[in-house]
Design a protein around this motif. Structure first.
Motif, mmCIF file in Angstrom:
data_model
loop_
_atom_site.group_PDB
_atom_site.id
_atom_site.type_symbol
_atom_site.label_atom_id
_atom_site.label_comp_id
_atom_site.label_asym_id
_atom_site.label_seq_id
_atom_site.Cartn_x
_atom_site.Cartn_y
_atom_site.Cartn_z
ATOM 1 N N GLN A 174 26.904 39.490 50.790
ATOM 2 C CA GLN A 174 25.997 39.337 49.791
ATOM 3 C C GLN A 174 26.505 40.252 48.235
ATOM 4 N N SER A 175 26.189 39.886 47.230
ATOM 5 C CA SER A 175 26.843 40.558 45.811
ATOM 6 C C SER A 175 26.340 41.857 45.671
ATOM 7 N N LEU A 176 24.844 42.201 46.069
ATOM 8 C CA LEU A 176 23.975 43.242 45.923
ATOM 9 C C LEU A 176 24.588 44.323 47.230
ATOM 10 N N PRO A 177 24.627 45.582 46.722
ATOM 11 C CA PRO A 177 25.211 46.663 47.642
ATOM 12 C C PRO A 177 24.388 46.385 49.124
ATOM 13 N N GLY A 178 25.313 46.606 50.078
ATOM 14 C CA GLY A 178 24.762 46.540 51.573
ATOM 15 C C GLY A 178 24.742 47.809 52.245
ATOM 16 N N THR A 179 24.554 47.557 53.713
ATOM 17 C CA THR A 179 24.583 48.695 54.578
ATOM 18 C C THR A 179 26.266 48.910 54.791
ATOM 19 N N LEU A 180 27.032 48.054 54.520
ATOM 20 C CA LEU A 180 28.429 48.316 54.450
ATOM 21 C C LEU A 180 29.100 47.677 53.426
ATOM 22 N N ASN A 181 30.012 48.628 52.616
ATOM 23 C CA ASN A 181 30.660 48.051 51.303
ATOM 24 C C ASN A 181 32.062 48.547 51.492
ATOM 25 N N PRO A 182 32.628 47.570 52.025
ATOM 26 C CA PRO A 182 34.047 47.691 52.271
ATOM 27 C C PRO A 182 35.179 47.613 51.079
ATOM 28 N N VAL A 183 34.686 46.590 50.121
ATOM 29 C CA VAL A 183 35.348 46.230 48.961
ATOM 30 C C VAL A 183 34.370 46.375 47.892
ATOM 31 N N ASP A 184 34.823 47.037 46.716
ATOM 32 C CA ASP A 184 34.246 47.053 45.331
ATOM 33 C C ASP A 184 34.283 46.019 44.568
ATOM 34 N N THR A 185 33.729 45.012 44.519
ATOM 35 C CA THR A 185 34.292 43.834 43.801
ATOM 36 C C THR A 185 33.280 43.791 42.365
ATOM 37 N N ARG A 186 33.662 43.149 41.305
ATOM 38 C CA ARG A 186 32.878 43.268 40.195
ATOM 39 C C ARG A 186 33.199 41.891 39.431
ATOM 40 N N SER A 187 31.948 41.627 38.522
ATOM 41 C CA SER A 187 32.383 40.207 37.907
ATOM 42 C C SER A 187 33.266 40.061 36.727
ATOM 43 N N VAL A 188 33.556 39.021 36.433
ATOM 44 C CA VAL A 188 34.621 38.761 35.417
ATOM 45 C C VAL A 188 34.019 38.187 34.018
ATOM 46 N N GLN A 189 32.600 38.337 34.000
ATOM 47 C CA GLN A 189 31.833 37.946 32.876
ATOM 48 C C GLN A 189 32.424 38.490 31.542
ATOM 49 N N SER A 190 32.988 39.846 31.667
ATOM 50 C CA SER A 190 33.446 40.391 30.404
ATOM 51 C C SER A 190 34.596 39.668 29.743
ATOM 52 N N LEU A 191 35.188 38.995 30.530
ATOM 53 C CA LEU A 191 36.562 37.945 30.351
ATOM 54 C C LEU A 191 36.068 36.627 29.557
ATOM 55 N N ALA A 192 34.942 36.214 29.371
ATOM 56 C CA ALA A 192 34.611 35.032 28.904
ATOM 57 C C ALA A 192 34.255 35.380 27.083
ATOM 58 N N VAL A 193 35.477 35.343 26.809
ATOM 59 C CA VAL A 193 35.585 35.887 25.314
ATOM 60 C C VAL A 193 35.949 34.588 24.216
ATOM 61 N N GLY A 194 36.324 33.552 24.883
ATOM 62 C CA GLY A 194 36.768 32.452 24.165
ATOM 63 C C GLY A 194 38.489 32.464 23.882
ATOM 64 N N MET A 195 39.005 31.191 23.944
ATOM 65 C CA MET A 195 40.286 31.103 23.943
ATOM 66 C C MET A 195 41.093 31.925 22.869
ATOM 67 N N LYS A 196 40.472 32.056 21.768
ATOM 68 C CA LYS A 196 41.334 32.899 20.556
ATOM 69 C C LYS A 196 41.536 34.330 20.925
ATOM 70 N N GLU A 197 40.602 34.915 21.763
ATOM 71 C CA GLU A 197 40.419 36.292 22.346
ATOM 72 C C GLU A 197 41.029 36.536 23.683
ATOM 73 N N VAL A 198 41.399 35.463 24.235
ATOM 74 C CA VAL A 198 41.672 35.484 25.682
ATOM 75 C C VAL A 198 43.025 36.575 25.829
ATOM 76 N N PRO A 199 44.267 36.128 25.062
ATOM 77 C CA PRO A 199 45.308 37.096 25.178
ATOM 78 C C PRO A 199 45.208 38.482 25.122
ATOM 79 N N ALA A 200 44.424 39.014 24.244
ATOM 80 C CA ALA A 200 44.061 40.306 24.005
ATOM 81 C C ALA A 200 43.435 40.872 25.000
ATOM 82 N N ALA A 201 42.118 40.215 25.592
ATOM 83 C CA ALA A 201 41.577 40.587 26.882
ATOM 84 C C ALA A 201 42.240 40.732 28.033
#
Length: 539
Positions: free
Chosen positions: A311-338
């Motif tokens: 699951q994406s929520l914290p569980g009883t075991l959390n071997p890898v801490d992954t995050r969303s990439v929503q912050s990179l949804a900036v549009g193509m003009k701003e993509v290179p800088a991001a």
């Protein structure tokens, strides 16, 4: 002809090696929980691997499956989610078999023939030899609750056909109709049967290709598989076994056996987003007593097998801490800088493009913006990108703010002929050419039942007074005959090889003619002469 091939497992080019998780902490402890000696009992909590965002859940399962050889069954809350998860596993190098629900995510409640075929193929593999069982199975909860035919029914409906043996086509047709096969002019989809004179076409649910059976004087004369798109033969067969079993019905019908009971006893059941699966179970449980009973059967079968949740929520075991990439949804003009900001924070950034053309355009955009050091761009796709501590994987579409995987549109195959555009172009008694069967005579329109509804069909008559009815929706199969001597031409025999041989001769003739024209043009291009000098009195 009858297949249980591994074609059900999807194989695509891997975009990321699951070995990237080798250094994740706690994975050895998770693998130890999968051993029989440490299998959790009914009163022990299920291990929950949490903090797995997006497609990192498929990456984790691909990694665990690579290190633990037991069968795996991934359970999702919906058919669409199962389809996406299977695609993600393939993107990480793990070919998985999809066990669809009988409706196949269609909007109606009737069975989808392609889905029924997939269910029967998987069911036969699950009850067959161990080496034929799918190592990884992906299914929605509903698909596992729905019944499949009983083993006794599968064995009873196994028909052996051999060239030279006696065959009663009328009795076989009655048997197929009793098994809910649909009689149609052409066997183009699973569950369809066609009988034209001494030629019977069957498209078994559990087969990849339909079978053409030709008989003569009560004996089976020839067997061959054929392509339903163009009706051309694929393989000549001397003997084959055909499973005539069809749809076992929905949950309310109660026929057959719950698909969950066929799962291997030593498999590990993995819930993908268990909260969503539990919510779906509650929704199904209130639909009818039959659904509630099917859920109880599933719960009983689940207690007999190992269980693991992702699951994406914290569980009883959390071997890898992954995050969303929503912050990179900036549009193509701003993509290179991001992307430059991200590459300064992690050691690797991988952008997946749906097509090579998209990859080329994106690479040009990055280059025009001055480039991004260390950026990897390649063709591929996952359902949702994610961020690991030292890596970011993101889809090109996510950078533009577009969610969801784009799928290539599936179009019905058409025939490369100059087909008539409407049946109004034809008159009764006109000669026509069928793309697969040859010269026939058009006798008008007739309404016939097809797939539970009436539809107009073109009535074509071939040699020996054999009729063929072509749905008006497949008018691309027919073209008017244009040529001399129309009144004296003999009609083709349906299913015979004469028309195919004539087409092959014409194709060879056209090929030879094209070769001659190319040779003539090459000789003309190679010849040189002194340029003509214009004379004043002629200019």
């Amino acid at each position: 002809m009858e297949t249980t091939s591994s074609a059900t497992e999807q194989v695509v080019e891997r975009v990321l090696d699951p070995a990237i998780l080798d250094e994740a902490s706690g994975l050895d402890a998770i693998l130890a929980l999968l051993e029989p000696a440490t299998q959790q009992g009914a009163d022990q909590p299920t291990p929950i691997l949490g903090n797995l965002w997006g497609s990192s859940q498929a990456l984790m399962l691909a990694h665990l499956a690579g290190r633990h050889g037991s069968p795996w069954v991934a359970v999702t809350s919906s058919e669409a989610e199962a389809d996406r998860f299977r695609d993600d596993l393939a993107a990480f190098g793990l070919g998985a078999a999809l066990f669809p629900d009988r409706e196949g995510a269609t909007i109606d409640t009737s069975a989808n023939p392609a889905s029924v075929r997939g269910r029967l193929q998987i069911a036969r593999r699950l009850i067959g030899p161990e080496e034929e069982r799918p190592p990884i199975l992906v299914a929605s909860l509903l698909a596992l609750l729905q019944p499949v035919p009983l083993l006794a029914d599968l064995e009873r409906d196994l028909l052996t056909l051999r060239v030279g043996e006696l065959l009663r086509s009328d009795q076989l047709l009655d048997r197929l109709i009793a098994a809910n096969y649909r009689r149609t002019p052409l066997a183009e989809a699973p569950g369809e049967v066609s009988l034209r004179g001494d030629i019977m076409d069957i498209f078994p649910y559990a087969a990849d290709l339909p079978l053409r059976i030709e008989s003569f004087d009560g004996a089976l004369e020839s067997l061959r598989s054929f392509d339903p798109a163009d009706q051309r033969s694929v393989e000549v067969i001397n003997e084959t076994q055909v499973c005539l079993s069809g749809d076992a019905g929905g949950i309310r019908r109660g026929a057959g056996v719950a698909a969950a009971t066929l799962l291997p006893a030593d498999c590990t059941v993995v819930y993908i987003e268990p909260l969503r699966v539990a919510e779906q179970a509650e929704t199904l449980g209130i639909q009818s007593p039959a659904h509630e009973r099917a859920l109880r059967i599933w719960a009983r079968e689940l207690t007999k097998r190992r269980r693991l949740d992702l699951q994406s929520l914290p569980g009883t075991l959390n071997p890898v801490d992954t995050r969303s990439v929503q912050s990179l949804a900036v549009g193509m003009k701003e993509v290179p800088a991001a992307l430059r900001t991200v590459t300064a924070q992690v050691t690797r950034v991988l952008v997946l493009c749906q097509t090579e053309a998209e990859e080329h355009r994106f690479s040009e955009l990055i280059a025009a913006a001055g480039g991004v050091p260390g950026l990897e761009v390649r063709t591929g796709s996952v359902a949702r990108g994610f961020r690991l501590p030292e890596m970011v994987l993101v889809n090109h579409r996510e950078l533009t703010g577009i969610s969801g995987r784009r799928r290539a549109s599936t179009r019905r195959p058409t025939y490369r002929v100059k087909a008539i555009q409407s049946f109004f172009d034809l008159k009764v008694s006109d000669l026509v050419v069928h793309a697969a069967h040859g010269l026939a005579r058009y006798l008008g329109l007739k309404r016939l039942e097809r797939s539970g509804a009436e539809e107009e069909h073109l009535h074509l008559i071939f040699a020996d007074e054999v009729s063929l009815f072509v749905p008006v929706s497949r008018i691309d199969l027919v073209q008017r005959y244009i040529g001399s001597g129309a009144g004296k031409l003999p009609l083709d025999r349906l299913g015979a090889s004469n028309f195919r041989k004539r087409k092959e001769r014409v194709e060879r003739g056209l090929f030879d003619l094209a070769a001659e024209l190319i040779e003539v043009q090459a000789r003309r291009a190679a010849r040189r002469r002194t340029p003509w000098s214009p004379e004043a009195e002629l200019v």
